[in-house]
Design an enzyme around this catalytic site. Sequence first.
Site, PDB file in Angstrom:
ATOM      1  N   CYS A 105       0.840  -1.205   0.000  1.00 57.95           N
ATOM      2  CA  CYS A 105       0.000   0.000   0.000  1.00 57.95           C
ATOM      3  C   CYS A 105       0.870   1.249   0.000  1.00 57.95           C
ATOM      4  CB  CYS A 105      -0.892   0.032   1.241  1.00 57.95           C
ATOM      5  SG  CYS A 105      -2.332  -1.012   1.128  1.00 57.95           S
ATOM      6  N   ASP A 157     -10.722  -6.554  22.098  1.00 58.03           N
ATOM      7  CA  ASP A 157      -9.693  -6.458  23.137  1.00 58.03           C
ATOM      8  C   ASP A 157     -10.256  -5.899  24.435  1.00 58.03           C
ATOM      9  OD1 ASP A 157      -6.996  -6.484  24.231  1.00 58.03           O
ATOM     10  OD2 ASP A 157      -7.019  -4.313  23.966  1.00 58.03           O
TER      11      ASP A 157
END
Length: 157
Positions: free
Chosen positions: A74, A126
């Site tokens: 990218c 998380d």
Amino acid sequence: MTLTHFDAAGQAHMVDISAKSETAREAVATGCVVMTLETLALAQGGAAKGDVLGVARLAGIMGAKRTADLIPLCHPLALAKVAVDLVADPDLPGIRVTATVRTTGRTGVEMEALTAVTTACLTVYDMLKAAQKSMEIQDIRLLRKDGGKSGPYEAPR
């Protein structure tokens, strides 16, 4: 179909975008974290770690900004806008995440939008994993993109 990230010898390379015109680019991606209603209640304000949705929103924005550091081919982009929306959905039950990313440049922002959604979903997981390890991250996909030579794209319903 020719894949742009491989040269004639089949070697991976970064696509040369220097000859492309700068245009307005936008991409919208989505995904969700499926959880129990009890865990969803924690996400909406009862978590000991604090504002789950607010932290996940910031993580998604940071993820979009760091996409080139995570996805090897990218291009680093100057992003003009990153908006990450997290909505509690008791019918899921869970959190629906949508990211909108904009820039003016020579390449699209689909990967940045997808990375924003993924990072936000991972952050939700998380922050809530102590309550429920069986949460599922699902349906991460590109909803639409605009700008560039390939033109607009809208995902089928």
